[in-house]
Design a protein around this motif. Structure first.
Motif, mmCIF file in Angstrom:
data_model
loop_
_atom_site.group_PDB
_atom_site.id
_atom_site.type_symbol
_atom_site.label_atom_id
_atom_site.label_comp_id
_atom_site.label_asym_id
_atom_site.label_seq_id
_atom_site.Cartn_x
_atom_site.Cartn_y
_atom_site.Cartn_z
ATOM 1 N N LEU A 1 0.847 -1.189 0.000
ATOM 2 C CA LEU A 1 0.000 0.000 0.000
ATOM 3 C C LEU A 1 0.882 1.238 0.000
ATOM 4 O O LEU A 1 1.776 1.370 0.834
ATOM 5 C CB LEU A 1 -0.908 0.001 1.234
ATOM 6 C CG LEU A 1 -1.977 1.098 1.312
ATOM 7 C CD1 LEU A 1 -3.062 0.870 0.263
ATOM 8 C CD2 LEU A 1 -2.594 1.131 2.716
ATOM 9 N N GLY A 2 0.644 2.146 -0.956
ATOM 10 C CA GLY A 2 1.421 3.367 -1.051
ATOM 11 C C GLY A 2 0.953 4.421 -0.069
ATOM 12 O O GLY A 2 -0.116 4.307 0.539
ATOM 13 N N SER A 3 1.736 5.479 0.080
ATOM 14 C CA SER A 3 1.449 6.519 1.071
ATOM 15 C C SER A 3 0.155 7.279 0.790
ATOM 16 O O SER A 3 -0.419 7.890 1.685
ATOM 17 C CB SER A 3 2.621 7.512 1.145
ATOM 18 O OG SER A 3 2.801 8.159 -0.107
ATOM 19 N N LYS A 4 -0.333 7.222 -0.468
ATOM 20 C CA LYS A 4 -1.581 7.900 -0.830
ATOM 21 C C LYS A 4 -2.724 6.912 -1.041
ATOM 22 O O LYS A 4 -3.793 7.285 -1.512
ATOM 23 C CB LYS A 4 -1.370 8.724 -2.103
ATOM 24 C CG LYS A 4 -0.267 9.774 -1.979
ATOM 25 C CD LYS A 4 -0.010 10.456 -3.316
ATOM 26 C CE LYS A 4 1.204 11.381 -3.214
ATOM 27 N NZ LYS A 4 1.507 12.013 -4.525
ATOM 28 N N GLY A 5 -2.462 5.629 -0.714
ATOM 29 C CA GLY A 5 -3.488 4.606 -0.861
ATOM 30 C C GLY A 5 -3.357 3.764 -2.110
ATOM 31 O O GLY A 5 -4.208 2.908 -2.378
ATOM 32 N N GLU A 6 -2.272 3.952 -2.882
ATOM 33 C CA GLU A 6 -2.087 3.169 -4.096
ATOM 34 C C GLU A 6 -1.862 1.687 -3.755
ATOM 35 O O GLU A 6 -1.242 1.357 -2.761
ATOM 36 C CB GLU A 6 -0.882 3.669 -4.903
ATOM 37 C CG GLU A 6 -0.811 5.184 -5.075
ATOM 38 C CD GLU A 6 0.086 5.848 -4.049
ATOM 39 O OE1 GLU A 6 0.858 6.730 -4.445
ATOM 40 O OE2 GLU A 6 0.002 5.481 -2.848
ATOM 41 N N ILE A 7 -2.344 0.823 -4.631
ATOM 42 C CA ILE A 7 -2.151 -0.613 -4.460
ATOM 43 C C ILE A 7 -1.072 -1.072 -5.442
ATOM 44 O O ILE A 7 -1.231 -0.936 -6.655
ATOM 45 C CB ILE A 7 -3.450 -1.390 -4.720
ATOM 46 C CG1 ILE A 7 -4.564 -0.893 -3.791
ATOM 47 C CG2 ILE A 7 -3.226 -2.892 -4.516
ATOM 48 C CD1 ILE A 7 -5.932 -1.371 -4.199
ATOM 49 N N TYR A 8 0.024 -1.601 -4.913
ATOM 50 C CA TYR A 8 1.130 -2.054 -5.742
ATOM 51 C C TYR A 8 1.283 -3.580 -5.648
ATOM 52 O O TYR A 8 0.919 -4.187 -4.627
ATOM 53 C CB TYR A 8 2.434 -1.405 -5.287
ATOM 54 C CG TYR A 8 2.483 0.095 -5.450
ATOM 55 C CD1 TYR A 8 2.460 0.676 -6.722
ATOM 56 C CD2 TYR A 8 2.547 0.940 -4.349
ATOM 57 C CE1 TYR A 8 2.513 2.049 -6.879
ATOM 58 C CE2 TYR A 8 2.598 2.324 -4.495
ATOM 59 C CZ TYR A 8 2.580 2.870 -5.762
ATOM 60 O OH TYR A 8 2.629 4.232 -5.908
#
Length: 373
Positions: A280-287
């Motif tokens: 989970l990225g710092s802005k809510g991105e799903i990687y």
């Protein structure tokens, strides 16, 4: 009896993983890597994250909203990373959110250790919140002895600050049974010639040491930069790993797979990224994993389950099997998940290496792994 039950459960988990892996199907994640901030106060020669300024990071309310979902019901292990995680002013509050997830067993955080007082204060607050219900682990990055470390990190006095942080956290460790302090060292061309010296010095500070090869990855914004281990130094690193795995058999599986990479030129151990491991990225991105910069969606704006189990994501999972980066990645980010959720490859390794198996069993009987079970 508990150990036998755990082995049986892990064996079943391994079968489940391999079945779904063959079909390119995701499973509810058991391991989360969450980049709580991309801000960093280091200037590492092996990483360029510090060159970017992070903004619009998830608020506490948004984090709480994301994790108030059944999608996370099987989550066991969490790594809160960055950037420098302790730059977040609300770090203990983030811990409090994850403390409410009942199945979570381990929460870990890597840190450069530069903000000694802030780190120790936040760790103590976090430990009081967790109240012994989950294992809490903090790993401080130290890439060499003083002059060398400060050169690699490009922070004057950084070594002294990081060592002081380790020492103060070790004092704190005495008061909290389910807290462990470690040191992580990245092996690069800058320190490959004196690994023995580094190891001998750092083991005076803590018994939990890990040495991982420097990696080029989109996450680090360092593709094409010249800092890695040269082929001429492979034998030096192999010899070093053979030496230190005797002291730490719990990492011998990882080290032996790195050695195989040096000999065969490809990754030989499974990766659970995008299967049972999620980033989970710092802005809510799903990687797919901590190393990729391709977002599959946003956990705050999109339906997590729909993204995770979609045909589009399954197609992307299939593509990762032939991805050049995946074939050469030596990261240990989901190794704990690998031991418990994949297991078959690890179990086969133990059968083929009885001396290591015996050392690991002996260490376990001595209480070495007590905090982790």
């Amino acid at each position: 009896m508990d150990l036998a039950r755990k082995v049986f459960n892990n064996f079943f988990h391994g079968l489940d993983f391999h079945f779904n892996y063959k079909l390119n199907k995701g499973m509810l994640p058991t391991f989360l890597v969450y980049k709580i901030t991309m801000n960093c106060n280091s200037r590492c020669r092996t990483c360029s994250i510090w060159k970017t300024k992070s903004f619009n990071e998830l608020t506490l309310e948004e984090i709480d909203k994301i994790f108030n979902s059944k999608f996370w019901k099987n989550l066991k292990y969490i790594q809160l990373t960055g950037g420098e995680p302790f730059l977040r002013k609300d770090y203990p509050d983030i811990i409090n959110i994850f403390n409410n997830l009942k199945k979570v067993e381990v929460i870990a955080t890597p840190s450069n250790g530069f903000l000694t007082d802030k780190i120790v204060s936040n760790v103590e607050k976090s430990l009081d919140i967790l109240d012994g219900k989950k294992l809490f682990s903090v790993t401080i990055s130290l890439d060499g002895l003083e002059k060398q470390h400060d050169y690699i990190r490009r922070i004057p006095g950084g070594y002294k600050k990081a060592v002081e942080t380790v020492k103060k956290l070790k004092e704190l460790e005495k008061s909290y049974e389910r807290f462990t302090v470690g040191i992580e060292t990245v092996i690069s061309k800058y320190n490959v010639d004196n690994l023995d010296e580094i190891y001998n010095e750092f083991k005076k500070l803590t018994e939990h040491l890990n040495f991982t090869p420097a990696i080029e990855a989109p996450f680090f914004s360092n593709i094409g930069e010249d800092f890695g281990i040269n082929k001429k130094d492979y034998n030096t690193v192999i010899k070093f790993y053979r030496k230190i795995e005797k002291d730490n058999p719990s990492l011998s599986y990882y080290y032996e797979n790195i050695i195989r990479f040096f000999k065969e030129g490809k990754r030989t151990y499974p990766c659970l990224g995008l299967y049972k491991t999620i980033c989970l990225g710092s802005k809510g991105e799903i990687y797919p994993c901590v190393m990729f910069d391709k977002s599959l969606g946003n956990a705050l704006k999109d339906n997590l389950s729909e993204i995770w189990f979609s045909k589009k994501t399954n197609k992307f999972r299939k593509s990762l099997k032939s991805n050049k980066f995946c074939k050469t990645c030596l990261n240990s980010c989901d190794m704990l998940n690998n031991y418990n959720e994949e297991f078959l490859h690890f179990f086969w390794f133990l059968l083929k290496n009885p001396k290591i198996s015996y050392s690991l069993f002996k260490k376990t009987k001595e209480g070495y792994l007590k905090k982790y079970t």
